[in-house]
Design a protein around this motif. Structure first.
Motif, PDB file in Angstrom:
ATOM      1  N   ARG A   1      31.118  80.470  18.258  1.00 32.38           N
ATOM      2  CA  ARG A   1      31.305  81.802  18.848  1.00 32.38           C
ATOM      3  C   ARG A   1      31.994  82.760  17.871  1.00 32.38           C
ATOM      4  O   ARG A   1      32.128  83.948  18.158  1.00 32.38           O
TER       5      ARG A   1
ATOM      6  N   ASP B   1      32.819  94.243  21.888  1.00 33.34           N
ATOM      7  CA  ASP B   1      32.320  93.100  21.131  1.00 33.34           C
ATOM      8  C   ASP B   1      31.568  92.191  22.099  1.00 33.34           C
ATOM      9  O   ASP B   1      32.148  91.652  23.041  1.00 33.34           O
TER      10      ASP B   1
ATOM     11  N   VAL C   1      26.507  82.493  17.041  1.00 29.42           N
ATOM     12  CA  VAL C   1      26.202  83.617  17.923  1.00 29.42           C
ATOM     13  C   VAL C   1      25.970  84.904  17.144  1.00 29.42           C
ATOM     14  O   VAL C   1      26.520  85.103  16.059  1.00 29.42           O
TER      15      VAL C   1
ATOM     16  N   ARG D   1      28.881  88.801  22.333  1.00 22.28           N
ATOM     17  CA  ARG D   1      28.406  87.671  21.532  1.00 22.28           C
ATOM     18  C   ARG D   1      27.518  86.748  22.366  1.00 22.28           C
ATOM     19  O   ARG D   1      27.847  86.426  23.513  1.00 22.28           O
TER      20      ARG D   1
ATOM     21  N   VAL E   1      26.497  89.015  17.093  1.00 24.75           N
ATOM     22  CA  VAL E   1      27.583  89.919  17.512  1.00 24.75           C
ATOM     23  C   VAL E   1      27.058  91.337  17.578  1.00 24.75           C
ATOM     24  O   VAL E   1      26.464  91.843  16.621  1.00 24.75           O
TER      25      VAL E   1
END
Length: 406
Positions: free
Chosen positions: A350, A282, A208, A284, A210
């Protein structure tokens, strides 16, 4: 299995803290001891050991051809009070693969590089400092000027301490001079999916991206009792609405997660209207466009909330783009799991890894094994030894598919 266990447990004793976890930020004295240990066991395995100017440790097993290399590996630095498997399994799994190949007298067409990357966690200088140097994203001068977060020292000076520690055991190079054909990384999942579903192997299809979004909400600090409600500029109001906006927004996108993990209120006193609130967000996703769209929506909501409250905003964005894994490498990992009779799941990572940096120069793939209850970056981080062994077996088989010139 016994050797991997011994290797992981031995490294876990270096930097053990009194809270039960491992505290071994990159190039701290604890990490230097761990690095010396890794250099020693690489040498014992018959590897030629190089160190580049990014402080990456590179163990070389020769092939019939000079290049390109197939590479594997991970990192051994930890977060503060972290676990003993994160990163370390990838290094020790790669080392065990090399030992087995040596014992079985397997000769390969292509050479193999086992890499220990510097500061993957970013707790000392910057995230992915070593892999970004390895791939040419940053240069020696930029890296050398970085200052330590735990000790006021430059990267250049900590690098000198490292070289003194391993003097006579390694060859110092400026930068790895050979082409890399493929990079594979074995890692613990750091999430709950494999453990919850009782699946033995995760075949990673992508890592992912970020988005780190930092917002300062700047209001007017004032007395909580004597300031009327209609005369306030309270930054905690738009900050609170933004926390809820993050949860609402990410739910509108497929396979996206979002977290407000940092909230700093100033002065943080019960009878004072805050003057400043700092928020860390955050986000993702495997889709760069979805991340961009979600961030735009969250920012617009924050701006509207701030305007209504009479609060100013300052923002900062840091982005690591999502990276798809190579279909060829995914296929090799998948077929290796099938040949060994292991259950597997095609899944995204992730968490972020050095592998996504390596994707800028080569085809990449990742192998996951279960994390007990999904816990990572904590003393309770655990992966059963049988799972470590399964992951190493898949890694070995997949690497062998790449190491032969077919």
């Amino acid at each position: 299995m016994n050797r991997i266990r011994e290797d992981i447990e031995a490294l876990g004793k270096i930097g053990k803290d009194n809270r039960g976890g491992n505290s071994r930020p990159a190039l701290t004295y604890q990490d230097l001891e761990a690095r010396k240990h890794v250099v020693d066991i690489m040498k014992d395995a018959g590897l030629r050991v190089l160190v580049d100017k990014g402080a990456n440790i590179i163990g070389i097993r020769e092939g019939k051809l000079k290049e390109p290399f197939v590479s594997t590996g991970s990192h051994i630095d930890t977060v503060m009070n972290g676990g003993m498997f994160d990163g370390v399994l990838g290094v020790m799994g790669g080392l065990e693969t090399i030992r087995q190949m040596n014992e079985e007298r397997i000769k390969t067409d292509f050479p193999l590089a086992l890499i220990v990357f510097t500061d993957e966690e970013g707790n000392s200088f910057m995230p992915f400092a070593g892999s970004k140097f390895f791939t040419g994203e940053i240069n020696e001068e930029e890296l050398g000027k970085l200052r330590g977060k735990y000790e006021d020292i430059s990267f250049r000076d900590t690098f000198k301490r490292f070289i003194e520690k391993v003097e006579g055991k390694v060859e110092l190079i400026d930068r790895f001079p050979f082409k890399v054909k493929t990079h594979m990384e074995l890692h613990v999942e750091q999430g709950p999916i494999l453990d919850a579903k009782k699946i033995q192997i995760g075949v990673v299809n992508g890592i992912v991206g970020v988005e780190r979004l930092w917002i300062n909400f700047l209001g007017k600090q004032s007395h909580a009792g004597s300031t009327p409600m209609n005369m306030r500029a309270d930054p905690l109001i738009p900050a609170s609405e933004t926390v809820l906006k993050v949860r609402q927004t990410v739910g509108e996108f497929n396979e996206m997660v979002g977290t407000v993990g940092f909230l700093e209120v100033s002065p943080n006193v019960v009878n004072v209207i805050s003057g400043k609130v700092r928020l860390g967000i955050d986000i993702r996703s495997l889709s760069e466009k979805d991340m961009e769209d979600a961030t735009t929506k969250i920012m617009k909501g924050a701006e509207n909330s701030s305007l209504m409250e009479g609060v100013r905003m300052e923002t900062e964005r840091l982005v690591e783009k999502p990276v798809p894994c190579s279909p060829k490498v995914i296929g090799e990992i998948k077929s290796s799991a099938e040949e060994l009779g292991y259950s597997y799941l095609i899944m995204p990572s992730r968490a972020i890894h050095d592998t996504q940096v390596m994707a800028s120069i080569t085809d990449v793939g990742m192998i996951f094994v279960p994390s007990k209850d999904g816990i990572s970056h904590a003393p309770q981080e655990w992966t059963d030894w049988e799972d470590c062994d399964r992951g190493q077996r898949v890694l070995k088989l997949a690497l062998l598919k790449e190491l032969q010139n077919k």
